[in-house]
Scaffold this motif. Structure first.
Motif, PDB file in Angstrom:
ATOM      1  N   LEU A 123       0.801  -1.228   0.000  1.00 45.66           N
ATOM      2  CA  LEU A 123       0.000   0.000   0.000  1.00 45.66           C
ATOM      3  C   LEU A 123       0.829   1.269   0.000  1.00 45.66           C
ATOM      4  O   LEU A 123       0.297   2.347  -0.283  1.00 45.66           O
ATOM      5  CB  LEU A 123      -0.940   0.010   1.219  1.00 45.66           C
ATOM      6  CG  LEU A 123      -1.911  -1.161   1.341  1.00 45.66           C
ATOM      7  CD1 LEU A 123      -2.747  -1.034   2.605  1.00 45.66           C
ATOM      8  CD2 LEU A 123      -2.806  -1.247   0.103  1.00 45.66           C
ATOM      9  N   GLY A 124       2.100   1.155   0.344  1.00 42.69           N
ATOM     10  CA  GLY A 124       2.956   2.333   0.388  1.00 42.69           C
ATOM     11  C   GLY A 124       3.243   2.752   1.822  1.00 42.69           C
ATOM     12  O   GLY A 124       2.320   2.830   2.649  1.00 42.69           O
ATOM     13  N   PRO A 125       4.514   3.035   2.156  1.00 44.89           N
ATOM     14  CA  PRO A 125       4.872   3.343   3.541  1.00 44.89           C
ATOM     15  C   PRO A 125       4.359   4.691   4.027  1.00 44.89           C
ATOM     16  O   PRO A 125       4.062   4.837   5.207  1.00 44.89           O
ATOM     17  CB  PRO A 125       6.405   3.312   3.517  1.00 44.89           C
ATOM     18  CG  PRO A 125       6.779   3.572   2.087  1.00 44.89           C
ATOM     19  CD  PRO A 125       5.692   2.970   1.269  1.00 44.89           C
ATOM     20  N   ARG A 126       4.242   5.682   3.140  1.00 44.43           N
ATOM     21  CA  ARG A 126       3.875   7.026   3.587  1.00 44.43           C
ATOM     22  C   ARG A 126       2.471   7.061   4.183  1.00 44.43           C
ATOM     23  O   ARG A 126       2.250   7.586   5.279  1.00 44.43           O
ATOM     24  CB  ARG A 126       3.970   8.008   2.422  1.00 44.43           C
ATOM     25  CG  ARG A 126       3.569   9.445   2.772  1.00 44.43           C
ATOM     26  CD  ARG A 126       3.805  10.352   1.582  1.00 44.43           C
ATOM     27  NE  ARG A 126       3.433  11.734   1.844  1.00 44.43           N
ATOM     28  CZ  ARG A 126       2.267  12.261   1.525  1.00 44.43           C
ATOM     29  NH1 ARG A 126       1.346  11.493   0.952  1.00 44.43           N
ATOM     30  NH2 ARG A 126       2.013  13.525   1.786  1.00 44.43           N
ATOM     31  N   ARG A 127       1.514   6.488   3.480  1.00 46.05           N
ATOM     32  CA  ARG A 127       0.130   6.558   3.966  1.00 46.05           C
ATOM     33  C   ARG A 127      -0.050   5.758   5.263  1.00 46.05           C
ATOM     34  O   ARG A 127      -0.802   6.170   6.162  1.00 46.05           O
ATOM     35  CB  ARG A 127      -0.838   6.084   2.893  1.00 46.05           C
ATOM     36  CG  ARG A 127      -0.698   4.626   2.498  1.00 46.05           C
ATOM     37  CD  ARG A 127      -1.687   4.222   1.415  1.00 46.05           C
ATOM     38  NE  ARG A 127      -1.397   4.912   0.152  1.00 46.05           N
ATOM     39  CZ  ARG A 127      -2.113   4.737  -0.956  1.00 46.05           C
ATOM     40  NH1 ARG A 127      -3.149   3.914  -0.954  1.00 46.05           N
ATOM     41  NH2 ARG A 127      -1.777   5.369  -2.047  1.00 46.05           N
ATOM     42  N   LEU A 128       0.654   4.622   5.371  1.00 49.00           N
ATOM     43  CA  LEU A 128       0.533   3.842   6.597  1.00 49.00           C
ATOM     44  C   LEU A 128       1.224   4.535   7.767  1.00 49.00           C
ATOM     45  O   LEU A 128       0.769   4.445   8.912  1.00 49.00           O
ATOM     46  CB  LEU A 128       1.110   2.443   6.390  1.00 49.00           C
ATOM     47  CG  LEU A 128       0.264   1.496   5.536  1.00 49.00           C
ATOM     48  CD1 LEU A 128       0.936   0.143   5.408  1.00 49.00           C
ATOM     49  CD2 LEU A 128      -1.127   1.328   6.110  1.00 49.00           C
ATOM     50  N   LEU A 129       2.325   5.232   7.493  1.00 47.28           N
ATOM     51  CA  LEU A 129       3.011   5.960   8.559  1.00 47.28           C
ATOM     52  C   LEU A 129       2.135   7.085   9.094  1.00 47.28           C
ATOM     53  O   LEU A 129       2.033   7.290  10.308  1.00 47.28           O
ATOM     54  CB  LEU A 129       4.340   6.519   8.030  1.00 47.28           C
ATOM     55  CG  LEU A 129       5.274   7.160   9.056  1.00 47.28           C
ATOM     56  CD1 LEU A 129       5.622   6.177  10.170  1.00 47.28           C
ATOM     57  CD2 LEU A 129       6.551   7.647   8.375  1.00 47.28           C
ATOM     58  N   VAL A 130       1.475   7.804   8.203  1.00 46.64           N
ATOM     59  CA  VAL A 130       0.550   8.860   8.639  1.00 46.64           C
ATOM     60  C   VAL A 130      -0.601   8.255   9.450  1.00 46.64           C
ATOM     61  O   VAL A 130      -0.986   8.777  10.505  1.00 46.64           O
ATOM     62  CB  VAL A 130       0.016   9.640   7.427  1.00 46.64           C
ATOM     63  CG1 VAL A 130      -1.104  10.591   7.845  1.00 46.64           C
ATOM     64  CG2 VAL A 130       1.137  10.422   6.746  1.00 46.64           C
ATOM     65  N   ALA A 131      -1.146   7.141   8.977  1.00 51.27           N
ATOM     66  CA  ALA A 131      -2.241   6.487   9.693  1.00 51.27           C
ATOM     67  C   ALA A 131      -1.801   6.047  11.086  1.00 51.27           C
ATOM     68  O   ALA A 131      -2.568   6.164  12.062  1.00 51.27           O
ATOM     69  CB  ALA A 131      -2.742   5.286   8.896  1.00 51.27           C
ATOM     70  N   ALA A 132      -0.560   5.555  11.218  1.00 53.84           N
ATOM     71  CA  ALA A 132      -0.064   5.127  12.524  1.00 53.84           C
ATOM     72  C   ALA A 132       0.049   6.300  13.482  1.00 53.84           C
ATOM     73  O   ALA A 132      -0.312   6.194  14.667  1.00 53.84           O
ATOM     74  CB  ALA A 132       1.299   4.447  12.360  1.00 53.84           C
ATOM     75  N   LEU A 133       0.549   7.426  13.000  1.00 55.11           N
ATOM     76  CA  LEU A 133       0.669   8.612  13.855  1.00 55.11           C
ATOM     77  C   LEU A 133      -0.694   9.095  14.320  1.00 55.11           C
ATOM     78  O   LEU A 133      -0.875   9.475  15.479  1.00 55.11           O
ATOM     79  CB  LEU A 133       1.395   9.724  13.100  1.00 55.11           C
ATOM     80  CG  LEU A 133       2.896   9.505  12.873  1.00 55.11           C
ATOM     81  CD1 LEU A 133       3.416  10.421  11.774  1.00 55.11           C
ATOM     82  CD2 LEU A 133       3.672   9.743  14.169  1.00 55.11           C
ATOM     83  N   VAL A 134      -1.673   9.064  13.427  1.00 50.86           N
ATOM     84  CA  VAL A 134      -3.022   9.493  13.795  1.00 50.86           C
ATOM     85  C   VAL A 134      -3.631   8.517  14.805  1.00 50.86           C
ATOM     86  O   VAL A 134      -4.211   8.930  15.817  1.00 50.86           O
ATOM     87  CB  VAL A 134      -3.913   9.599  12.543  1.00 50.86           C
ATOM     88  CG1 VAL A 134      -5.370   9.831  12.929  1.00 50.86           C
ATOM     89  CG2 VAL A 134      -3.422  10.732  11.647  1.00 50.86           C
ATOM     90  N   LEU A 135      -3.505   7.210  14.536  1.00 50.33           N
ATOM     91  CA  LEU A 135      -4.076   6.209  15.444  1.00 50.33           C
ATOM     92  C   LEU A 135      -3.429   6.285  16.817  1.00 50.33           C
ATOM     93  O   LEU A 135      -4.117   6.250  17.855  1.00 50.33           O
ATOM     94  CB  LEU A 135      -3.901   4.816  14.854  1.00 50.33           C
ATOM     95  CG  LEU A 135      -4.418   3.647  15.707  1.00 50.33           C
ATOM     96  CD1 LEU A 135      -5.916   3.782  15.953  1.00 50.33           C
ATOM     97  CD2 LEU A 135      -4.103   2.310  15.027  1.00 50.33           C
ATOM     98  N   GLY A 136      -2.092   6.392  16.865  1.00 52.70           N
ATOM     99  CA  GLY A 136      -1.416   6.507  18.151  1.00 52.70           C
ATOM    100  C   GLY A 136      -1.823   7.768  18.891  1.00 52.70           C
ATOM    101  O   GLY A 136      -2.064   7.741  20.105  1.00 52.70           O
ATOM    102  N   GLY A 137      -1.911   8.883  18.166  1.00 52.55           N
ATOM    103  CA  GLY A 137      -2.312  10.140  18.800  1.00 52.55           C
ATOM    104  C   GLY A 137      -3.714  10.060  19.385  1.00 52.55           C
ATOM    105  O   GLY A 137      -3.955  10.474  20.531  1.00 52.55           O
ATOM    106  N   LEU A 138      -4.656   9.518  18.612  1.00 53.88           N
ATOM    107  CA  LEU A 138      -6.033   9.407  19.105  1.00 53.88           C
ATOM    108  C   LEU A 138      -6.136   8.442  20.282  1.00 53.88           C
ATOM    109  O   LEU A 138      -6.973   8.622  21.176  1.00 53.88           O
ATOM    110  CB  LEU A 138      -6.946   8.953  17.967  1.00 53.88           C
ATOM    111  CG  LEU A 138      -7.136   9.949  16.818  1.00 53.88           C
ATOM    112  CD1 LEU A 138      -8.007   9.340  15.723  1.00 53.88           C
ATOM    113  CD2 LEU A 138      -7.755  11.253  17.323  1.00 53.88           C
TER     114      LEU A 138
END
Length: 405
Positions: A79-94
């Motif tokens: 799927l591509g590392p950039r989009r998953l990295l952004v999703a991880a930061l959002v999920l961890g933050g929430l």
């Protein structure tokens, strides 16, 4: 010539921007890893539970990370590392914002499971981005900067979070941890510098197509996974239990014990930067890691066997930390060398499960030593795991196992 000289500065600027953003994400990942441990003294009163329940929450985080790390590595390459990295930061933050909003123990368990899922993304995504976007001649230094940022996140988290809790509330500390994740996610969404150049990866070999597992579970990759387990078991013992061992077994005051650990942690971060330069100047990364970690083991053995004056103890711990940090870029270069082209995310996902295995088993072992009255055995046991790590790194260097590149 003109075209080359004109494009090179732009390429280097792109690499610098990529490295900066990926390193900031790595800092956040370590900051999130340390959020619960840093606040442990305050959590029973905040959540209305005991320390055992807090330990269960930490176990949930590590177990989820262990289970998802390898499959997420496959998703990163698909799927591509950039989009998953952004999703991880959002999920961890929430996840941490939800704990701040409710102060509920059941929700803490859910939040730590979600944070563990997010944590499983960072290593595969980070290393996939760096491997694709940084020139090979500068890869060791890039890995060292990336790792330094993670060490820095580990080092600053306790002071930042406990400071916020002291002047405000525990909920405010959780909220700050969550907001930093969302802030870095927003930064990663800006610009195109997170997108590596498409022409850099080498052509994939047959059987190494994205999404497939053929050719990934090689002897080299499995050996490196075991290496990560041993590294966590040895370093985790020193990082997480040395203060308690110093106080219980060596009669040190808490402030001095913390000073010795702080020297170890900050010197480790500096050692990572030095190790990056060394990693770019040699192809014998296993040999470099073995020599540096053997010297680390000798110093930790000295701590286990000899009662030292406080100044000397802090100095020895600092030197041990520096040498332990030196091996990290070489470790990452060994993993990159074992990865087939285009499969960096998958391979880093596989080997990083070793950290989670060590993160689950290590605390039980070292806590048992302390509970049974063997605080000095904390350092002796760490030395045993260090020596096993040295042996495995040397075998990896000398064994001639096939690598991916």
């Amino acid at each position: 010539m003109t075209a080359s000289s004109d494009t090179m500065p732009a390429a280097r600027r792109g690499e610098a921007a990529l490295l900066t953003r990926v390193s900031m994400a790595h800092l956040v990942s370590h900051f999130h890893i340390m959020t619960l441990p840093a606040l442990i003294p305050l959590l029973p009163a905040y959540l209305g539970v005991g320390f055992v329940e807090v330990g269960v929450a930490l176990a949930v985080f590590n177990i989820v990370s262990l289970l998802v790390q390898t499959p997420i590595g496959f998703l990163v390459d698909r799927l591509g590392p950039r989009r998953l990295l952004v999703a991880a930061l959002v999920l961890g933050g929430l996840s941490f914002l939800s704990v701040a909003a409710t102060g509920s123990y059941p929700l803490l368990l859910v939040a730590m499971a979600a944070a563990g899922l997010a944590n499983g993304v960072y290593h595969p995504a980070d290393y996939a981005l760096l491997s694709a976007g940084i020139d090979g001649e500068r890869m060791g230094r890039a890995f060292s900067v990336h790792t330094f940022a993670g060490f820095l996140g580990t080092a600053i988290a306790p002071a930042v979070l406990l400071g916020i809790a002291a002047v405000s509330h525990v909920a405010a500390a959780f909220a700050a941890s969550g907001l930093i994740g969302l802030a870095v996610a927003a930064l990663l969404l800006t610009g195109r510098s997170m997108q590596p150049a498409p022409a850099r990866p080498a052509p994939a070999k047959a059987g190494d197509r994205a999404g497939g597992g053929t050719g990934l579970f090689t002897p080299a990759v499995l050996s490196l996974t075991a290496l990560f387990v041993l590294l966590n078991l040895s370093m985790g013992g020193v990082q997480n239990f040395s203060v308690a061992a110093f106080v219980a077994g060596y009669g040190l005051e808490l402030a001095l014990a913390n000073t010795a650990l702080t020297a170890f942690l900050f010197a480790s971060a500096l050692g990572v930067l030095a190790g990056g330069t060394l990693a770019d100047r040699t192809s014998r990364h296993g040999q470099l890691a073995a020599i540096a970690f053997l010297a680390t083991a000798a110093l930790v053995a000295l701590v286990a066997l000899v009662r030292m004056p406080p100044v000397l103890l802090v100095a020895v711990m600092g030197l041990a930390g520096f040498l332990a940090g030196v091996i990290t870029p070489s470790r990452d270069m060994m993993v990159r060398a074992a990865a087939p082209p285009g499969a960096e995310g998958r391979v880093f996902g596989i080997v990083s499960t070793g950290f989670n295995v060590g993160g689950v088993a290590g605390p039980l072992l070292y806590a048992g030593l302390l509970d049974h009255g063997y605080p000095q055995a904390v350092f002796a046991t760490a030395v045993v795991f260090m020596l096993l790590t040295v042996a495995l790194a040397w075998i990896q260097e000398r064994g001639g196992w096939p690598a991916g590149r």
